[in-house]
Design an enzyme around this catalytic site. Sequence first.
Site, mmCIF file in Angstrom:
data_model
loop_
_atom_site.group_PDB
_atom_site.id
_atom_site.type_symbol
_atom_site.label_atom_id
_atom_site.label_comp_id
_atom_site.label_asym_id
_atom_site.label_seq_id
_atom_site.Cartn_x
_atom_site.Cartn_y
_atom_site.Cartn_z
ATOM 1 N N THR A 18 2.284 3.137 3.139
ATOM 2 C CA THR A 18 1.121 3.968 3.434
ATOM 3 C C THR A 18 -0.022 3.570 2.506
ATOM 4 O OG1 THR A 18 2.676 5.752 3.900
ATOM 5 C CG2 THR A 18 0.358 6.357 3.768
ATOM 6 N N ASP A 114 7.646 6.670 -6.756
ATOM 7 C CA ASP A 114 7.198 7.612 -5.714
ATOM 8 C C ASP A 114 7.262 9.047 -6.241
ATOM 9 O OD1 ASP A 114 10.013 7.326 -5.836
ATOM 10 O OD2 ASP A 114 10.283 7.969 -3.767
#
Length: 227
Positions: A18, A114
């Site tokens: 993304t 993340d």
Amino acid sequence: EQENSMILVIDVGNTNITFGVYEGKKLVTTFRMMSKLPHTSDEYGMSIRQLLMFDGISKEQIEGTILASVVPNIMHSLVGGITRYLGTPPLIVGAGTKTGIRIITESPKEIGPDRIVDAVAAYEKYGGPVLVLDFGTATTYDYVTADGCFAAGITAPGIRISAKALWEDTARLPVVEIKKPKSILAQETISSMQAGLVYGQIGQTEYIVNAVKKETGLPDMKVVATG
């Protein structure tokens, strides 16, 4: 420095990569690529350049790139592509990156980038104590204390992993669309699987959130979800 200089941020997950472009604190655009398919550095670089151009953003406007990845085997090509086609090597987020969040778990180096960025974003936007949920390939739950420490993390199978296990490991169950059925009292195979997957995920989420609130003694803890 250009007036409208921007930063490209990249989250490399197990399913998708993304991308987001920030101008100051404003998110200008987002786009995605699949992370399952291998690409050369030129393919990554050209794709990113073209996707930026589609949004009217030139290479010159990108002042820098920040990258968080949980997929080591594509990093060489991706970093090479960014460096060559955008002109600067990306800042890669890891356990040693100074983010303003202190990691106080037993093995700080094991915390995925993340999860670090999830914790930083939730704490920056909402303050602590906060529990941040990320519904990705796995569903993660990360607890950040009032003073900005990453104190605990829970990792559970995401809804797609559960679904895949269900139809790959059983001979007679079909691949079904993941959606909430009309009722949990299912009467045929498809809605039966949908009920188990969706309500199972809801149950898992509610139970873990409540258990974290109980064990921390913080019933009013903020809960933030992304993914």
